[in-house]
Design a protein around this motif. Structure first.
Motif, PDB file in Angstrom:
ATOM      1  N   ASN A  50       0.831  -1.196   0.000  1.00 36.20           N
ATOM      2  CA  ASN A  50       0.000   0.000   0.000  1.00 36.20           C
ATOM      3  C   ASN A  50       0.867   1.248   0.000  1.00 36.20           C
ATOM      4  N   GLU A  51       0.220   2.410  -0.067  1.00 36.16           N
ATOM      5  CA  GLU A  51       0.914   3.700  -0.097  1.00 36.16           C
ATOM      6  C   GLU A  51       1.172   4.184   1.332  1.00 36.16           C
ATOM      7  N   LEU A  52       2.076   5.144   1.470  1.00 34.75           N
ATOM      8  CA  LEU A  52       2.340   5.742   2.776  1.00 34.75           C
ATOM      9  C   LEU A  52       1.057   6.356   3.331  1.00 34.75           C
ATOM     10  N   HIS A  53       0.837   6.143   4.625  1.00 32.09           N
ATOM     11  CA  HIS A  53      -0.357   6.654   5.296  1.00 32.09           C
ATOM     12  C   HIS A  53      -0.125   6.633   6.796  1.00 32.09           C
ATOM     13  N   TYR A  54      -1.095   7.133   7.547  1.00 35.51           N
ATOM     14  CA  TYR A  54      -1.048   7.032   9.006  1.00 35.51           C
ATOM     15  C   TYR A  54      -2.463   6.911   9.549  1.00 35.51           C
ATOM     16  N   GLY A  70       8.065  -6.268   4.023  1.00 30.14           N
ATOM     17  CA  GLY A  70       8.701  -4.958   4.019  1.00 30.14           C
ATOM     18  C   GLY A  70       7.823  -3.960   4.737  1.00 30.14           C
ATOM     19  N   LEU A  71       8.458  -3.079   5.490  1.00 35.44           N
ATOM     20  CA  LEU A  71       7.731  -2.079   6.260  1.00 35.44           C
ATOM     21  C   LEU A  71       8.515  -0.774   6.213  1.00 35.44           C
ATOM     22  N   THR A  72       7.859   0.282   5.776  1.00 37.02           N
ATOM     23  CA  THR A  72       8.453   1.614   5.811  1.00 37.02           C
ATOM     24  C   THR A  72       7.850   2.335   7.000  1.00 37.02           C
ATOM     25  N   LEU A  73       8.713   2.840   7.884  1.00 36.95           N
ATOM     26  CA  LEU A  73       8.288   3.609   9.058  1.00 36.95           C
ATOM     27  C   LEU A  73       8.979   4.955   8.982  1.00 36.95           C
ATOM     28  N   GLY A  74       8.259   5.981   8.599  1.00 36.63           N
ATOM     29  CA  GLY A  74       8.896   7.282   8.401  1.00 36.63           C
ATOM     30  C   GLY A  74       9.936   7.155   7.303  1.00 36.63           C
ATOM     31  N   LYS A  75      11.189   7.370   7.643  1.00 41.11           N
ATOM     32  CA  LYS A  75      12.285   7.249   6.667  1.00 41.11           C
ATOM     33  C   LYS A  75      13.046   5.939   6.829  1.00 41.11           C
ATOM     34  N   GLU A  76      12.596   5.099   7.746  1.00 41.21           N
ATOM     35  CA  GLU A  76      13.261   3.827   8.030  1.00 41.21           C
ATOM     36  C   GLU A  76      12.642   2.689   7.212  1.00 41.21           C
ATOM     37  N   ARG A  95       3.961   2.233   5.640  1.00 39.02           N
ATOM     38  CA  ARG A  95       3.350   1.412   4.607  1.00 39.02           C
ATOM     39  C   ARG A  95       3.918   0.018   4.738  1.00 39.02           C
ATOM     40  N   PHE A  96       3.177  -0.985   4.240  1.00 39.20           N
ATOM     41  CA  PHE A  96       3.712  -2.344   4.188  1.00 39.20           C
ATOM     42  C   PHE A  96       3.761  -2.783   2.735  1.00 39.20           C
ATOM     43  N   TYR A  97       4.681  -3.724   2.444  1.00 35.53           N
ATOM     44  CA  TYR A  97       4.819  -4.199   1.074  1.00 35.53           C
ATOM     45  C   TYR A  97       5.488  -5.575   1.060  1.00 35.53           C
ATOM     46  N   ASN A  98       5.322  -6.242  -0.049  1.00 35.01           N
ATOM     47  CA  ASN A  98       5.904  -7.567  -0.239  1.00 35.01           C
ATOM     48  C   ASN A  98       7.137  -7.422  -1.137  1.00 35.01           C
ATOM     49  N   PRO A  99       8.332  -7.601  -0.575  1.00 37.84           N
ATOM     50  CA  PRO A  99       9.550  -7.467  -1.378  1.00 37.84           C
ATOM     51  C   PRO A  99       9.875  -8.732  -2.168  1.00 37.84           C
ATOM     52  N   ASN A 100       9.042  -9.741  -2.073  1.00 36.28           N
ATOM     53  CA  ASN A 100       9.322 -11.058  -2.650  1.00 36.28           C
ATOM     54  C   ASN A 100       8.636 -11.258  -3.998  1.00 36.28           C
ATOM     55  N   ASP A 101       9.070 -12.285  -4.699  1.00 34.88           N
ATOM     56  CA  ASP A 101       8.450 -12.682  -5.971  1.00 34.88           C
ATOM     57  C   ASP A 101       7.390 -13.752  -5.757  1.00 34.88           C
ATOM     58  N   PHE A 102       6.976 -13.942  -4.529  1.00 37.47           N
ATOM     59  CA  PHE A 102       5.926 -14.896  -4.186  1.00 37.47           C
ATOM     60  C   PHE A 102       5.026 -14.249  -3.142  1.00 37.47           C
ATOM     61  N   SER A 103       3.810 -14.762  -2.992  1.00 35.83           N
ATOM     62  CA  SER A 103       2.889 -14.176  -2.018  1.00 35.83           C
ATOM     63  C   SER A 103       3.380 -14.471  -0.600  1.00 35.83           C
ATOM     64  N   ILE A 104       3.074 -13.551   0.290  1.00 36.61           N
ATOM     65  CA  ILE A 104       3.440 -13.705   1.700  1.00 36.61           C
ATOM     66  C   ILE A 104       2.180 -13.591   2.535  1.00 36.61           C
ATOM     67  N   GLU A 105       2.314 -13.953   3.797  1.00 36.53           N
ATOM     68  CA  GLU A 105       1.177 -13.880   4.712  1.00 36.53           C
ATOM     69  C   GLU A 105       1.662 -13.288   6.027  1.00 36.53           C
ATOM     70  N   PHE A 106       0.841 -12.399   6.597  1.00 33.82           N
ATOM     71  CA  PHE A 106       1.226 -11.780   7.863  1.00 33.82           C
ATOM     72  C   PHE A 106      -0.014 -11.413   8.672  1.00 33.82           C
TER      73      PHE A 106
END
Length: 192
Positions: A50-54, A70-76, A95-106
């Protein structure tokens, strides 16, 4: 651990989005926890996210259970491995994202629970299934967009173009309310 009856019930609370290829399973709702939390599992498509949000009303705790998240927290930038977790505080841009070439679950635990977010997910995924969103799963009808902006409990980062358009979203939300749009969306798409 879940009992067999719990697994059956969860299977009846799975929503899918054919546009972005995601799946959400509601494990515990705000109503079931007296508002303490909403607990969901997300299956995220390869390279999805998804896109950056709060959020102003709740924290989110992310925990990968299959693959890395993958998780973006501010600039981290973080990559969480299975068994690790990270809590995003209220008002933290992320924001959260999948850095992989396969589906993930969380897992995502939302505290306190958010009935609005639960309904928002059911509605937006239903709209996507009905072909009423664009390729990014954004509603194509402005009144629907306005109605959903009021219950998503999600805001774009401050000082961005979208944040500067907030007054338009508020106006659209009021117009949609006058037209009973959210009530109709709830009747059609909210199942639990």
């Amino acid at each position: 651990m879940f009992e067999p009856a719990d697994i059956y019930f969860m299977n009846n609370r799975v929503i899918t989005n054919p546009i972005i290829k995601d799946k959400v399973t509601f494990i515990k709702t705000a109503a079931e926890t007296n508002g303490e939390l909403t607990w969901i599992t997300i299956e995220l498509a390869p390279k999805g996210g998804n896109e950056l949000h709060y959020h102003e009303n709740f924290t989110e705790t992310f925990e990968p259970i299959r693959g890395e998240l993958g998780l973006t927290l501010g600039k981290e930038e973080l990559v969480l491995k299975e068994g690790e977790s990270k809590t995003v505080p209220i008002n933290e841009v992320h924001r959260f994202y999948n850095p992989n070439d396969f589906s993930i679950e969380f897992h995502v635990k939302i505290e306190p629970g958010s009935r609005n977010l639960e309904e928002f997910l059911q509605i937006i995924y239903g709209l996507a299934r009905d072909g009423r969103t664009n390729r990014k799963s954004i509603p194509t009808n402005l009144w629907v967009l306005g109605a959903l902006s009021g219950i998503s409990e999600t805001s774009p980062p401050k000082n961005t173009f979208l944040a500067k358009l907030k007054f338009i979203a508020v106006w659209l939300e009021k117009q949609a309310e006058k037209r009973g749009v959210l009530k109709k969306l709830r009747q059609k798409y909210v199942q639990f």
